[in-house]
Every structure is written in C-alpha cells, then in structure tokens.
Write an enzyme that holds these catalytic residues in place. Structure first.
Site, mmCIF file in Angstrom:
data_model
loop_
_atom_site.group_PDB
_atom_site.id
_atom_site.type_symbol
_atom_site.label_atom_id
_atom_site.label_comp_id
_atom_site.label_asym_id
_atom_site.label_seq_id
_atom_site.Cartn_x
_atom_site.Cartn_y
_atom_site.Cartn_z
ATOM 1 N N SER A 143 0.859 -1.182 0.000
ATOM 2 C CA SER A 143 0.000 0.000 0.000
ATOM 3 C C SER A 143 0.895 1.231 0.000
ATOM 4 O O SER A 143 1.843 1.331 -0.776
ATOM 5 C CB SER A 143 -0.933 -0.051 1.203
ATOM 6 O OG SER A 143 -1.768 1.075 1.231
ATOM 7 N N TYR A 157 -4.807 8.398 -6.072
ATOM 8 C CA TYR A 157 -3.825 7.431 -5.564
ATOM 9 C C TYR A 157 -4.122 7.091 -4.101
ATOM 10 O O TYR A 157 -4.158 5.921 -3.711
ATOM 11 C CB TYR A 157 -2.420 8.014 -5.728
ATOM 12 C CG TYR A 157 -1.316 7.113 -5.229
ATOM 13 C CD1 TYR A 157 -0.933 5.982 -5.960
ATOM 14 C CD2 TYR A 157 -0.650 7.369 -4.035
ATOM 15 C CE1 TYR A 157 0.079 5.146 -5.514
ATOM 16 C CE2 TYR A 157 0.361 6.540 -3.574
ATOM 17 C CZ TYR A 157 0.727 5.435 -4.322
ATOM 18 O OH TYR A 157 1.721 4.611 -3.869
ATOM 19 N N LYS A 161 -5.173 3.423 -2.348
ATOM 20 C CA LYS A 161 -4.415 2.763 -1.276
ATOM 21 C C LYS A 161 -5.261 2.613 -0.001
ATOM 22 O O LYS A 161 -5.083 1.651 0.744
ATOM 23 C CB LYS A 161 -3.116 3.522 -1.007
ATOM 24 C CG LYS A 161 -2.149 3.513 -2.212
ATOM 25 C CD LYS A 161 -1.679 2.109 -2.579
ATOM 26 C CE LYS A 161 -0.563 2.106 -3.606
ATOM 27 N NZ LYS A 161 -0.074 0.753 -3.929
#
Ligand code: NDP
Length: 261
Positions: A143, A157, A161
């Site tokens: 992650s 993004y 994650k």
C-alpha cells in the site's frame, strides 16, 4: 521465533521489473525462495531472472499487465507447473498520478483504481485456491503511507491505497480459518522509478525536503515481516510520525496539508 521460513517457499511478485517489487523478488530469492516475477517490461524481467539465477535462485518471468485476467492466470499456472504451488503472493504493481482533482481526466482515477486496487483484488481471488494448499501462506499487499492519510494532489492514488487497506483488513479476518496471513506494507518516499512513471503529473505540493529510503531497505523490512507473520509495517520514519499525528489530531494535519496547496 520466525512464523515462516523463506527457504523453499514459492512466491509471485507483481511489478517485479523495477523498484520495490524487484528488490522484494531479489530478497526472497536470496533467502531461498522461488519466485514468479510479473510485470509488463519483459526485457527488465529477463535481466532480473539472470540476477536471481546468478544467486543460485529459481525464478520464472511472466510478462503481462496485471489488469489482464489472462496474465494473472498465467502467473498462477507458472507457480503451479514450475514450483508445484504457491505460498506467498506479493501484490506490489502500482501507479500514481500527481495533480489537482478538479482538472483531472476521469480516466485518471479509473486507471489508478484498475491497477492499484481491482487488479490486486482479482490477483488475490485467483491465488486463493493455490494459497489454501500452500505452506504457511501469506498475501502481501503493498500500500502506501497515503493509504493511511490522504495528501493534496494525490486524491486518486490515496483513495486506491485506502481501498487496499480496507480490503486487506477485511480478508485478514476472513482468511484466519484458511490459515492465510495478510500483511500490509505502507512505504513512504522510496527511491524508485515511481515518480517518473506516474500516468499524469500536473504539479504537486512542494513538501519540505525529506530523504527517500532505498527499495532494498523496504524489501528487507517486508521479507522480515513475512517471516514474522506481521500484519502491518510502515518502513519509513516520517510516515510513522504522520500516521501517529493524524491519529492524535486529524484537524492539525488537515491544517498542515492546506499550507501546501
Ligand atoms: P516503480 O515504478 O519502480 O515500480 C512499479 C512496478 O509496477 C514496475 O515493476 C511496473 O512494471 C509495475 N507495473 C505498473 N503497472 C503495471 C501493470 N499494469 N501491470 C503489471 N505491472 C505493472 O515504483 P515502486 O517500486 O516505487 O512501486 C511499487 C509499489 O510501491 C507501488 O504499489 C507503489 O504504489 C508503492 N509505493 C511506492 C512509494 C514510492 O515512494 N516509490 C511510496 C509508497 C508506496 P512495468 O512497467 O514493467 O509493468
């Protein structure tokens, strides 16, 4: 005492052609693991394979896109036919984008979610039958610190994650009966090709100077965590500080973040 021995274990590492994935594949091989290395750039994978073989390790390359179901199936077939099964799945392949949300093409979030989240989920699904037959099986999801705390100009993004974290926590509890461990690794700034490979860069925050760690350091911490059977690691000091501060006072971190917009 170590929960698992890497010697003789069979692994798949996605995104093994560079950076953290490459370093994890090498570290597993150094400790006696057999590794299926997957990524799109076949020439890079061939160089890695030579390096692993020169260390006396066993490896097999699968060139393909992790978002492609056929490529994922080829990884499973490779692990089964060449190594007789699978013990460790490292979901590492990932991409980013930097820039304000408002002017971003909607395709940006779609591609990031496809690579960082949906492909990781589907890779996990495809690997389950093999992992259930594996020796002390483990899923390792790479992650990011941004999966614990969002930052400006990285919205898609960070969302991908955070999704990895939520998915991992859920399956960790679900897979206890199957004996499959789930490790989440949250690297901070790491010196790789990541920032050259972003799908879009439209200007980001000017963060204060901070030192990147090496991919090798992240890989060593990851393999140590695999052996110990850890649930989560954050191999970056400032990342740990940020997460702690955010837990204590998210309001303060919001204020600090706003200074960089
Ligand atoms: P790199 O760009 O060096 O490596 C990314 C890897 O992912 C490459 O091997 C690339 O191979 C592969 N990849 C990308 N897209 C695909 C795809 N569609 N199919 C198959 N493989 C793909 O970056 P890092 O090593 O830094 O990144 C690895 C992981 O670490 C990522 O998940 C990233 O989000 C995470 N991370 C990185 C940080 C950093 O500062 N570097 C910080 C926090 C997390 P190819 O192009 O050959 O397909």
């Amino acid at each position: 005492m170590a929960r698992r021995d890497i010697q003789g274990s069979r692994a798949i590492v996605t995104g093994a052609s560079s950076g953290i994935g490459r370093a994890i594949a090498l570290e597993l091989a150094r400790q006696g693991g057999k590794v299926v290395c997957m990524a799109r750039r076949e020439d890079r994978l061939q160089v890695l394979a030579q390096e692993i073989e020169s260390l006396g390790g066993s490896t097999l390359c699968v060139a393909g896109d992790v978002t492609d179901a056929a490529a994922r199936a080829r990884c499973m077939e490779a692990a089964q036919s060449h190594f007789g099964g699978l013990d460790i799945l490292v979901n590492n392949a990932g991409v980013g984008a930097i820039g304000p949300f408002e002017t971003a093409d909607p395709q940006r979030v779609r591609r990031i979610m496809e690579v960082n989240f949906f492909a990781l989920v589907e890779m996990t699904r495809s690997a389950l039958p093999l992992l259930k037959q594996g020796r002390r099986p483990m899923i390792v999801n790479i992650s990011s610190i941004l999966g614990r705390r969002g930052v400006p100009y990285n919205s898609e993004y960070a969302a991908s994650k955070f999704a990895v974290h939520g998915f991992s926590e859920s399956i960790r509890a679900e897979f206890v009966t199957a004996g499959i461990d789930v490790l989440v690794v949250s690297p901070g700034t790491t010196d790789t090709e990541f920032f050259d490979q972003v799908i879009e860069s439209k200007g980001g925050p000017k963060w204060p100077e901070h030192k990147a760690v090496t991919a090798e350091a992240v890989a060593q911490a990851t393999v140590r965590a695999i052996r110990r059977g850890s649930h989560e690691i954050t191999p970056y000091l400032w990342g740990k500080v940020l997460v702690l501060l955010n837990r204590l006072s998210p309001w303060l971190v919001d204020k600090l973040m706003a200074r960089y917009v």
